[in-house]
Design an enzyme around this catalytic site. Structure first.
Site, PDB file in Angstrom:
ATOM      1  NE  ARG A  24      67.912  61.342  79.481  1.00  0.00           N
ATOM      2  CZ  ARG A  24      66.574  61.844  79.153  1.00  0.00           C
ATOM      3  NH1 ARG A  24      67.267  63.033  80.614  1.00  0.00           N
ATOM      4  NH2 ARG A  24      65.879  61.439  79.776  1.00  0.00           N
ATOM      5  NE  ARG A  28      67.684  69.061  79.749  1.00  0.00           N
ATOM      6  CZ  ARG A  28      66.651  68.552  80.384  1.00  0.00           C
ATOM      7  NH1 ARG A  28      65.390  69.555  80.340  1.00  0.00           N
ATOM      8  NH2 ARG A  28      66.523  67.564  81.196  1.00  0.00           N
ATOM      9  NE  ARG A  37      67.090  72.125  73.927  1.00  0.00           N
ATOM     10  CZ  ARG A  37      66.267  72.527  74.777  1.00  0.00           C
ATOM     11  NH1 ARG A  37      65.705  70.514  75.604  1.00  0.00           N
ATOM     12  NH2 ARG A  37      66.228  73.579  75.247  1.00  0.00           N
ATOM     13  CG  ASP A  74      62.862  61.010  74.293  1.00  0.00           C
ATOM     14  OD1 ASP A  74      63.721  61.239  75.964  1.00  0.00           O
ATOM     15  OD2 ASP A  74      61.871  60.404  74.893  1.00  0.00           O
ATOM     16  CE1 TYR A 151      57.394  59.782  80.535  1.00  0.00           C
ATOM     17  CE2 TYR A 151      58.342  57.937  80.815  1.00  0.00           C
ATOM     18  CZ  TYR A 151      57.947  58.681  81.001  1.00  0.00           C
ATOM     19  OH  TYR A 151      59.222  58.839  82.392  1.00  0.00           O
TER      20      TYR A 151
HETATM   21  O1  CP3 Z   1      70.988  58.676  76.852  1.00  0.00           O
HETATM   22  C1  CP3 Z   1      71.796  59.299  76.219  1.00  0.00           C
HETATM   23  O2  CP3 Z   1      72.833  60.584  75.933  1.00  0.00           O
HETATM   24  C2  CP3 Z   1      70.750  59.443  75.199  1.00  0.00           C
HETATM   25  C3  CP3 Z   1      69.584  59.664  74.825  1.00  0.00           C
HETATM   26  C4  CP3 Z   1      68.629  59.604  75.113  1.00  0.00           C
HETATM   27  C5  CP3 Z   1      67.536  61.230  76.175  1.00  0.00           C
HETATM   28  N1  CP3 Z   1      66.773  60.594  76.711  1.00  0.00           N
HETATM   29  C6  CP3 Z   1      68.224  61.763  75.387  1.00  0.00           C
HETATM   30  C7  CP3 Z   1      67.147  63.539  76.487  1.00  0.00           C
HETATM   31  C8  CP3 Z   1      67.771  58.842  76.412  1.00  0.00           C
HETATM   32  C9  CP3 Z   1      69.245  57.188  76.654  1.00  0.00           C
HETATM   33  C10 CP3 Z   1      66.849  58.470  77.037  1.00  0.00           C
HETATM   34  C11 CP3 Z   1      66.073  58.128  78.021  1.00  0.00           C
HETATM   35  C12 CP3 Z   1      64.291  58.432  78.139  1.00  0.00           C
HETATM   36  N2  CP3 Z   1      63.980  59.061  77.728  1.00  0.00           N
HETATM   37  C13 CP3 Z   1      64.281  57.825  79.696  1.00  0.00           C
HETATM   38  C14 CP3 Z   1      64.794  56.710  79.549  1.00  0.00           C
HETATM   39  C15 CP3 Z   1      66.374  56.470  81.092  1.00  0.00           C
HETATM   40  C16 CP3 Z   1      65.640  57.638  81.963  1.00  0.00           C
HETATM   41  O3  CP3 Z   1      65.703  58.884  82.126  1.00  0.00           O
HETATM   42  O4  CP3 Z   1      64.628  57.212  83.458  1.00  0.00           O
HETATM   43  C17 CP3 Z   1      62.836  58.517  79.474  1.00  0.00           C
HETATM   44  C18 CP3 Z   1      62.212  57.879  80.506  1.00  0.00           C
HETATM   45  C19 CP3 Z   1      62.984  59.375  78.013  1.00  0.00           C
HETATM   46  C20 CP3 Z   1      61.625  59.864  78.482  1.00  0.00           C
HETATM   47  C21 CP3 Z   1      61.890  61.388  78.681  1.00  0.00           C
HETATM   48  N3  CP3 Z   1      62.704  62.379  77.053  1.00  0.00           N
HETATM   49  C22 CP3 Z   1      61.559  62.521  79.893  1.00  0.00           C
HETATM   50  C23 CP3 Z   1      60.961  61.883  80.674  1.00  0.00           C
HETATM   51  C24 CP3 Z   1      62.223  63.949  79.380  1.00  0.00           C
HETATM   52  C25 CP3 Z   1      62.439  65.191  80.267  1.00  0.00           C
HETATM   53  C26 CP3 Z   1      63.018  65.106  81.289  1.00  0.00           C
HETATM   54  C27 CP3 Z   1      64.193  65.880  81.082  1.00  0.00           C
HETATM   55  O5  CP3 Z   1      65.250  65.196  81.496  1.00  0.00           O
HETATM   56  O6  CP3 Z   1      64.305  66.935  80.491  1.00  0.00           O
HETATM   57  C28 CP3 Z   1      62.911  63.650  78.027  1.00  0.00           C
HETATM   58  C29 CP3 Z   1      63.832  64.787  77.438  1.00  0.00           C
HETATM   59  C30 CP3 Z   1      65.235  65.111  77.106  1.00  0.00           C
HETATM   60  N4  CP3 Z   1      65.787  63.286  76.459  1.00  0.00           N
HETATM   61  C31 CP3 Z   1      66.389  65.516  76.995  1.00  0.00           C
HETATM   62  C32 CP3 Z   1      67.120  64.125  76.557  1.00  0.00           C
HETATM   63  C33 CP3 Z   1      68.585  65.056  76.377  1.00  0.00           C
HETATM   64  C34 CP3 Z   1      66.333  66.725  77.515  1.00  0.00           C
HETATM   65  C35 CP3 Z   1      64.974  67.209  76.702  1.00  0.00           C
HETATM   66  C36 CP3 Z   1      66.332  68.825  76.452  1.00  0.00           C
HETATM   67  O7  CP3 Z   1      66.717  68.753  75.543  1.00  0.00           O
HETATM   68  O8  CP3 Z   1      65.880  69.717  76.435  1.00  0.00           O
END
Ligand code: CP3
Length: 343
Positions: A24, A28, A37, A74, A151
């Protein structure tokens, strides 16, 4: 000869300073991410906008000089490409249409049809191959089938993945059909990412820890193994990182069981234990607790050096044990990097 430090570690080389990147790392906690964003409108629009997705992928590379960039996308784009509805509720997380019956499952499309939706993601990778510094490795990724299935079945994130476990006990055939469809789509997706420029791929199995015994082997290890062997057949020499998060003792032997070149370790596992029991089989990635990116200070410095030391006898990629959180302080990220590279 391979020059990039991340690829050297993945090939089994022990380096005096391990390469570093962060799960990540585009997110944010960075003001420049929040600005981009906002320009995109929302999170999914950002994922599907190749120019802006490439821009946020590059932001942490410019700011911190990480050794790897991870594609901005994602894991839930694959269900969407298979035909599930997907949206994000601000402050809560993802929502999807649920799959709990044969009728729900029959609405999904074939794995071969995902590319129409996912083409912008491949375009992001093509942009990045021309924009990254020469020493930076480009990582593609997908969710592992079990985690994606949790999911798709629940329609949201759940603390214990109870809806997926319930489907396994109520209708195992349907669950396995869904897992197979996701597995096939993941092979298609990652193979296209490699063709578009990803040099390494990572499988995120964030909920692997809720699978026990034979279910872990069947639903975490086996699909991961199938994906890796198919990808390596199509792309000889492709390095793969697997992240069976919170696998605990199931981390032991996961390199051989899955065929992964590197196993990512979460921060519930002690680094000395992981060095003795997991790193003996190959490269490991991890495993600083993400909370240090919030709290910083001497504890962050000490823990970074302790983890570096624990894994110093074998191939290691330094990373957090899970994603950095939005409340993290970017100064602490710099402090982690400085502590790692100077110690
Ligand atoms: O790592 C990176 O920088 C690459 C991008 C990336 C994102 N999600 C961007 C993201 C990667 C590799 C993921 C993987 C992901 N997404 C996983 C597996 C890793 C983990 O965290 O366990 C999972 C379960 C998801 C599903 C997901 N996406 C959830 C549960 C959420 C909401 C939780 C949160 O942190 O808000 C997301 C949103 C998400 N994916 C964000 C980002 C940067 C936040 C979105 C925003 O900008 O509001």
């Amino acid at each position: 000869m391979t020059q990039k430090t991340l690829l050297r570690a993945l090939a089994g080389e022990r380096l005096p300073v391990p390469p570093i990147w962060m799960m990540r790392q585009a997110g944010r906690y960075l003001p420049e991410y929040r600005a981009t964003r906002a320009k995109a409108g929302d999170f999914l629009s950002l994922c599907y906008n190749p120019e802006l997705a490439a821009e946020v992928t590059l932001q942490p590379i410019r700011r911190f000089g990480f050794d790897a960039a991870i594609l901005f996308a994602d894991i839930l784009l694959v269900p969407q490409a298979l035909g599930a509805d997907l949206w994000f509720v601000t402050g809560e997380g993802p929502r999807l249409s649920t799959i709990t019956s044969e009728v729900d499952f029959s609405r999904l499309g074939p794995a071969a049809d995902i590319h129409e939706t996912l083409n912008p993601i491949y375009e992001t990778l093509r942009i990045l191959t021309g924009a990254l510094p020469r020493e930076t490795t480009l990582i593609g990724f997908a969710g592992a089938p079990w985690t994606v299935a949790t999911y798709m079945i629940a329609g949201r994130g759940t603390p214990d993945q109870a809806p997926a476990h319930a489907l396994i006990s109520e209708n195992r055939a349907l669950f396995e059909a869904l897992l197979d469809r996701i597995t096939e789509a993941t092979i298609e997706y990652l193979s296209a990412q490699v063709s578009a420029g990803a040099e390494v791929v990572k499988l995120f199995d964030s909920w692997a820890g809720s699978l026990q015994g034979a279910d872990f082997d069947a639903y975490a290890t086996a699909p991961t193994k199938r994906i890796i062997s198919e990808l390596k057949a199509r792309h000889p020499g492709l390095p793969v990182i697997a992240f069976p998060r919170e696998a605990g003792e199931k981390y032991i032997g996961f390199h051989q069981a899955s065929g992964a070149d590197c196993v990512a370790i979460d921060n519930s596992v002690d680094a000395d234990w992981a060095a003795a029991h997991v790193q003996i089989d190959g490269c490991v990635q991890g495993n600083l607790a993400p909370g240090h990116m919030v709290s910083g200070g001497q504890a962050l410095i000490d823990e970074t050096r302790r983890i570096k030391q624990a894994f110093a006898k074998g191939p290691h990629i330094f990373n957090l044990g899970h994603g950095i959180t939005p409340d993290a302080n970017p100064d602490n990220v710099q402090l982690m990097i400085d502590s790692l590279r100077s110690a």
